[in-house]
Enzyme design. Structure first.
Site, PDB file in Angstrom:
ATOM      1  N   HIS A 133       2.348   9.858  -2.477  1.00 46.83           N
ATOM      2  CA  HIS A 133       2.787   8.459  -2.381  1.00 46.83           C
ATOM      3  C   HIS A 133       1.716   7.500  -2.899  1.00 46.83           C
ATOM      4  O   HIS A 133       2.021   6.412  -3.368  1.00 46.83           O
ATOM      5  CB  HIS A 133       3.249   8.100  -0.957  1.00 46.83           C
ATOM      6  CG  HIS A 133       2.161   7.789   0.022  1.00 46.83           C
ATOM      7  ND1 HIS A 133       1.478   8.754   0.710  1.00 46.83           N
ATOM      8  CD2 HIS A 133       1.638   6.608   0.436  1.00 46.83           C
ATOM      9  CE1 HIS A 133       0.585   8.178   1.507  1.00 46.83           C
ATOM     10  NE2 HIS A 133       0.663   6.867   1.357  1.00 46.83           N
TER      11      HIS A 133
ATOM     12  N   HIS B  50      -5.935   3.855  -0.516  1.00 49.97           N
ATOM     13  CA  HIS B  50      -5.967   3.586   0.918  1.00 49.97           C
ATOM     14  C   HIS B  50      -6.052   4.841   1.791  1.00 49.97           C
ATOM     15  O   HIS B  50      -6.189   4.728   3.007  1.00 49.97           O
ATOM     16  CB  HIS B  50      -4.791   2.692   1.353  1.00 49.97           C
ATOM     17  CG  HIS B  50      -3.453   3.362   1.353  1.00 49.97           C
ATOM     18  ND1 HIS B  50      -2.725   3.562   0.206  1.00 49.97           N
ATOM     19  CD2 HIS B  50      -2.701   3.870   2.359  1.00 49.97           C
ATOM     20  CE1 HIS B  50      -1.590   4.158   0.514  1.00 49.97           C
ATOM     21  NE2 HIS B  50      -1.545   4.367   1.818  1.00 49.97           N
TER      22      HIS B  50
ATOM     23  N   LYS C 296       5.970   5.478  -1.229  1.00 50.15           N
ATOM     24  CA  LYS C 296       6.842   6.280  -0.359  1.00 50.15           C
ATOM     25  C   LYS C 296       8.297   6.222  -0.828  1.00 50.15           C
ATOM     26  O   LYS C 296       9.119   7.042  -0.421  1.00 50.15           O
ATOM     27  CB  LYS C 296       6.730   5.814   1.100  1.00 50.15           C
ATOM     28  CG  LYS C 296       5.441   6.307   1.774  1.00 50.15           C
ATOM     29  CD  LYS C 296       5.355   5.856   3.223  1.00 50.15           C
ATOM     30  CE  LYS C 296       4.089   6.401   3.894  1.00 50.15           C
ATOM     31  NZ  LYS C 296       3.911   5.833   5.245  1.00 50.15           N
TER      32      LYS C 296
ATOM     33  N   HIS D  47       0.809  -1.231   0.000  1.00 48.20           N
ATOM     34  CA  HIS D  47       0.000   0.000   0.000  1.00 48.20           C
ATOM     35  C   HIS D  47       0.840   1.277   0.000  1.00 48.20           C
ATOM     36  O   HIS D  47       0.446   2.265  -0.594  1.00 48.20           O
ATOM     37  CB  HIS D  47      -1.013  -0.006   1.160  1.00 48.20           C
ATOM     38  CG  HIS D  47      -0.403   0.097   2.521  1.00 48.20           C
ATOM     39  ND1 HIS D  47      -0.011  -1.007   3.242  1.00 48.20           N
ATOM     40  CD2 HIS D  47      -0.115   1.172   3.303  1.00 48.20           C
ATOM     41  CE1 HIS D  47       0.490  -0.615   4.400  1.00 48.20           C
ATOM     42  NE2 HIS D  47       0.441   0.708   4.470  1.00 48.20           N
ATOM     43  N   ASP D  48       2.001   1.256   0.658  1.00 50.69           N
ATOM     44  CA  ASP D  48       2.814   2.474   0.747  1.00 50.69           C
ATOM     45  C   ASP D  48       4.056   2.425  -0.131  1.00 50.69           C
ATOM     46  O   ASP D  48       5.016   3.167   0.119  1.00 50.69           O
ATOM     47  CB  ASP D  48       3.245   2.711   2.201  1.00 50.69           C
ATOM     48  CG  ASP D  48       2.184   3.449   3.005  1.00 50.69           C
ATOM     49  OD1 ASP D  48       1.343   4.144   2.384  1.00 50.69           O
ATOM     50  OD2 ASP D  48       2.198   3.338   4.243  1.00 50.69           O
TER      51      ASP D  48
HETATM   52  P1  C2E Z   1       1.377   6.627   8.427  1.00 53.87           P
HETATM   53  O1  C2E Z   1       2.299   7.088   9.493  1.00 53.87           O
HETATM   54  O2  C2E Z   1       1.421   5.181   8.081  1.00 53.87           O
HETATM   55  O3  C2E Z   1      -0.103   7.018   8.832  1.00 53.87           O
HETATM   56  C1  C2E Z   1      -1.216   6.508   8.159  1.00 53.87           C
HETATM   57  C2  C2E Z   1      -2.455   7.245   8.527  1.00 53.87           C
HETATM   58  O4  C2E Z   1      -2.774   7.058   9.907  1.00 53.87           O
HETATM   59  C3  C2E Z   1      -2.416   8.757   8.341  1.00 53.87           C
HETATM   60  O5  C2E Z   1      -2.631   9.094   7.015  1.00 53.87           O
HETATM   61  C4  C2E Z   1      -3.565   9.191   9.231  1.00 53.87           C
HETATM   62  O6  C2E Z   1      -4.803   9.009   8.562  1.00 53.87           O
HETATM   63  C5  C2E Z   1      -3.519   8.192  10.388  1.00 53.87           C
HETATM   64  N1  C2E Z   1      -2.833   8.802  11.530  1.00 53.87           N
HETATM   65  C6  C2E Z   1      -1.522   8.749  11.842  1.00 53.87           C
HETATM   66  N2  C2E Z   1      -1.268   9.411  12.978  1.00 53.87           N
HETATM   67  C7  C2E Z   1      -2.440   9.892  13.418  1.00 53.87           C
HETATM   68  C8  C2E Z   1      -2.840  10.668  14.570  1.00 53.87           C
HETATM   69  O7  C2E Z   1      -2.035  11.055  15.435  1.00 53.87           O
HETATM   70  N3  C2E Z   1      -4.173  10.969  14.707  1.00 53.87           N
HETATM   71  C9  C2E Z   1      -5.093  10.573  13.770  1.00 53.87           C
HETATM   72  N4  C2E Z   1      -6.370  10.914  13.948  1.00 53.87           N
HETATM   73  N5  C2E Z   1      -4.738   9.854  12.666  1.00 53.87           N
HETATM   74  C10 C2E Z   1      -3.434   9.527  12.493  1.00 53.87           C
HETATM   75  P2  C2E Z   1      -2.136  10.530   6.480  1.00 53.87           P
HETATM   76  O8  C2E Z   1      -2.386  11.593   7.466  1.00 53.87           O
HETATM   77  O9  C2E Z   1      -2.725  10.682   5.118  1.00 53.87           O
HETATM   78  O10 C2E Z   1      -0.577  10.373   6.357  1.00 53.87           O
HETATM   79  C11 C2E Z   1       0.025   9.533   5.381  1.00 53.87           C
HETATM   80  C12 C2E Z   1       1.473   9.371   5.700  1.00 53.87           C
HETATM   81  O11 C2E Z   1       2.088  10.662   5.697  1.00 53.87           O
HETATM   82  C13 C2E Z   1       1.746   8.809   7.088  1.00 53.87           C
HETATM   83  O12 C2E Z   1       1.678   7.390   7.079  1.00 53.87           O
HETATM   84  C14 C2E Z   1       3.137   9.363   7.359  1.00 53.87           C
HETATM   85  O13 C2E Z   1       4.114   8.610   6.663  1.00 53.87           O
HETATM   86  C15 C2E Z   1       3.088  10.725   6.713  1.00 53.87           C
HETATM   87  N6  C2E Z   1       2.725  11.782   7.681  1.00 53.87           N
HETATM   88  C16 C2E Z   1       1.477  12.219   8.000  1.00 53.87           C
HETATM   89  N7  C2E Z   1       1.540  13.229   8.896  1.00 53.87           N
HETATM   90  C17 C2E Z   1       2.852  13.430   9.188  1.00 53.87           C
HETATM   91  C18 C2E Z   1       3.573  14.340  10.062  1.00 53.87           C
HETATM   92  O14 C2E Z   1       2.998  15.177  10.754  1.00 53.87           O
HETATM   93  N8  C2E Z   1       4.927  14.236  10.068  1.00 53.87           N
HETATM   94  C19 C2E Z   1       5.575  13.334   9.298  1.00 53.87           C
HETATM   95  N9  C2E Z   1       6.921  13.303   9.350  1.00 53.87           N
HETATM   96  N10 C2E Z   1       4.933  12.473   8.467  1.00 53.87           N
HETATM   97  C20 C2E Z   1       3.597  12.527   8.403  1.00 53.87           C
HETATM   98 FE    FE Z   2      -0.165   5.502   2.933  1.00 56.29          FE
HETATM   99 FE    FE Z   3       1.918   2.013   5.983  1.00 57.15          FE
END
Ligand code: C2E
Ligand code: FE
Ligand code: FE
Ligand code: SIN
Ligand code: SIN
Length: 405
Positions: free
Chosen positions: A277, A303, A252, A248-249
């Site tokens: 991504h 996703h 990245k 899925h990712d």
């Molecule tokens: P990931 O870390 O695998 O997170 C997948 C999804 O989990 C996120 O998609 C979001 O929908 C949810 N998620 C993660 N942390 C939280 C949280 O603290 N609260 C809530 N309510 N949901 C959460 P999203 O936001 O589309 O992000 C996709 C990817 O982008 C993430 O995959 C991560 O790799 C990156 N990312 C997102 N936000 C940040 C950030 O603030 N800092 C960094 N360095 N990366 C980020």
């Molecule tokens: Fe993703």
């Molecule tokens: Fe993932």
């Protein structure tokens, strides 16, 4: 003695052949082979051996007398696997060694000059009396011995009789079909395993850049399969979900480290790049011939869509989002919330569940949240079983072997 195989028997044999070739699970297949062989030959008992590491390993055993005496469950619990060498010292061993049928009318009266011995220990221990014994080697298409079908105590009118020529021929016909079916199942299992590992390793390579572990990939795949199962999807479709989610990712791989590894919150421009991504992943997986890859592409693209239409990259909503993407979306976020990320700590279970229920009908499809909640105990068990440990990071470095920055 009448040794002819009647058209009726031939038809039955063909039917068994079809059943054998459509059974994909090895244990189920072996059980079916033994049961049918016993039925065709009116044998009270039997054991099916496979050649493993140069020895014969007993894989399944059945005994009608024990079932009648003790019930199915108790009878099954009597069996514990054992091994025999491929040599002339045992009946099954001799069949594998000579590649010929070994037919002993009564093991209690075996001529002492006979090379192989019948071991009476089992009978004594279980108060069973073994007499007639037929061992048929099973060969694959290349004529390698892959196992032995051993049948015990042919019954005729409640008496134990020797296996006659017709029964022997029937057992041989069945064993030759069985040999090919077993070989195919083993091959398929191995290919499936290789396939799943390939997907996992590629997914890991992508996540490695994301400083995730191999376990993240495995967890999301297993959560997703559990949700599919809870939805009542077929085993095949649940397998497909498990195979399709590790990638899925993969997109990245195309995101710069400065964004991917940023310890804090992303600014809007960085966020826009990060969201790519999904599309990058879909491009990597586009135009695949293989069905698993086609599902993988769909998952990579969809996703991060949300049920209320506020997701990306397409902003589609509700049932326009493919169900498999609805599943992986939930599994992925559950994992992101319950584990540590570069940009967030692991949240406690209560907080994770509160967020998921709050997002029910917004981010997540209600149907998926319901299925997820129904199997939450198994989800938590998978989370704990595949929790990130320091040694996994090491294993992961071996897997991906693409350096640490
Ligand atoms: P990931 O870390 O695998 O997170 C997948 C999804 O989990 C996120 O998609 C979001 O929908 C949810 N998620 C993660 N942390 C939280 C949280 O603290 N609260 C809530 N309510 N949901 C959460 P999203 O936001 O589309 O992000 C996709 C990817 O982008 C993430 O995959 C991560 O790799 C990156 N990312 C997102 N936000 C940040 C950030 O603030 N800092 C960094 N360095 N990366 C980020
Ligand atoms: Fe993703
Ligand atoms: Fe993932
Ligand atoms: C059985 O275990 O049910 C068959 C008896 C035997 O293998 O000797
Ligand atoms: C299914 O075949 O039940 C799911 C298909 C999909 O995810 O679009």
């Amino acid at each position: 003695m009448d040794t002819t195989i009647t058209p009726k028997m031939l038809e039955e044999l063909l039917n068994v052949g079809i059943a054998l070739s459509s059974t994909r699970d090895l244990r189920e297949l072996l059980t079916l082979i033994l049961r049918e062989a016993r039925r065709f030959t009116s044998a009270d008992a039997g054991t099916l051996y496979l050649v493993k590491g140069g020895v014969l390993r007993a894989e399944v055993a059945q005994c009608q007398t024990f079932v009648e005496r003790l019930g199915q469950e108790q009878a099954d619990s009597l069996f514990s696997s054992f091994s025999l060498p491929v040599n002339m010292k045992s009946i099954a061993g001799a069949a594998a060694f000579t590649r010929e049928v070994v037919n002993i009318p009564d093991v209690q009266n075996v001529d002492v000059s006979c090379l192989f011995q019948y071991s009476p220990d089992f009978d004594r221990k279980n108060n069973y009396s073994t007499h007639s014994n037929l061992a048929v080697p099973m060969l694959d298409r290349e004529q390698n011995v892959i196992g032995v079908l051993q049948l015990i105590n042919a019954k005729y009118k409640n008496r134990v009789v020797p296996f006659d020529a017709r029964k022997t021929r029937l057992a041989q016909a069945l064993a030759s079909q069985a040999g090919v079916a077993i070989r195919n199942t083993l091959l398929t299992a191995s290919l499936r395993e290789a396939h799943l590992e390939t997907l996992q390793r590629l997914g890991v390579a992508a996540e490695w850049r994301d400083k995730e572990t191999a376990n993240h990939i495995i967890r999301v795949a297993k959560f997703s399969a559990l949700i599919a199962e809870a939805l009542g999807w077929s085993e095949e479709m649940a397998d497909m979900v498990e195979y399709a989610s590790p990638m899925h990712d993969v997109g990245k791989l195309g995101i710069p480290d400065s964004i991917l590894h940023k310890p804090g919150k992303l600014d809007p421009d960085e966020r826009t790049i990060m969201e790519k991504h999904t599309v990058i992943g879909a491009n990597i997986l586009s135009n695949a011939k293989n069905e698993v890859m086609q599902w993988s592409r769909m998952v990579a693209l969809g996703h991060h869509e949300k049920w209320d239409g506020s997701g990306y990259p397409q902003g589609i909503s509700g049932s326009d989002i493919p169900p498999i993407c609805q599943i992986v979306a939930l599994a992925d976020v559950y994992d992101a919330l319950s584990c540590k990320r570069v940009y967030k700590p692991a949240f406690p279970h209560e907080k994770v569940m509160a967020i998921i229920h709050e997002e029910n009908g917004r981010h997540f499809a209600p149907q998926m949240v319901k299925a997820f909640a129904g199997v939450i105990d198994r989800i938590v068990a998978v989370r704990d079983e595949y929790a990130d440990k320091e040694e996994d990071f090491a294993k992961f470095r071996d897997y991906a072997n693409i350096g640490i920055e």
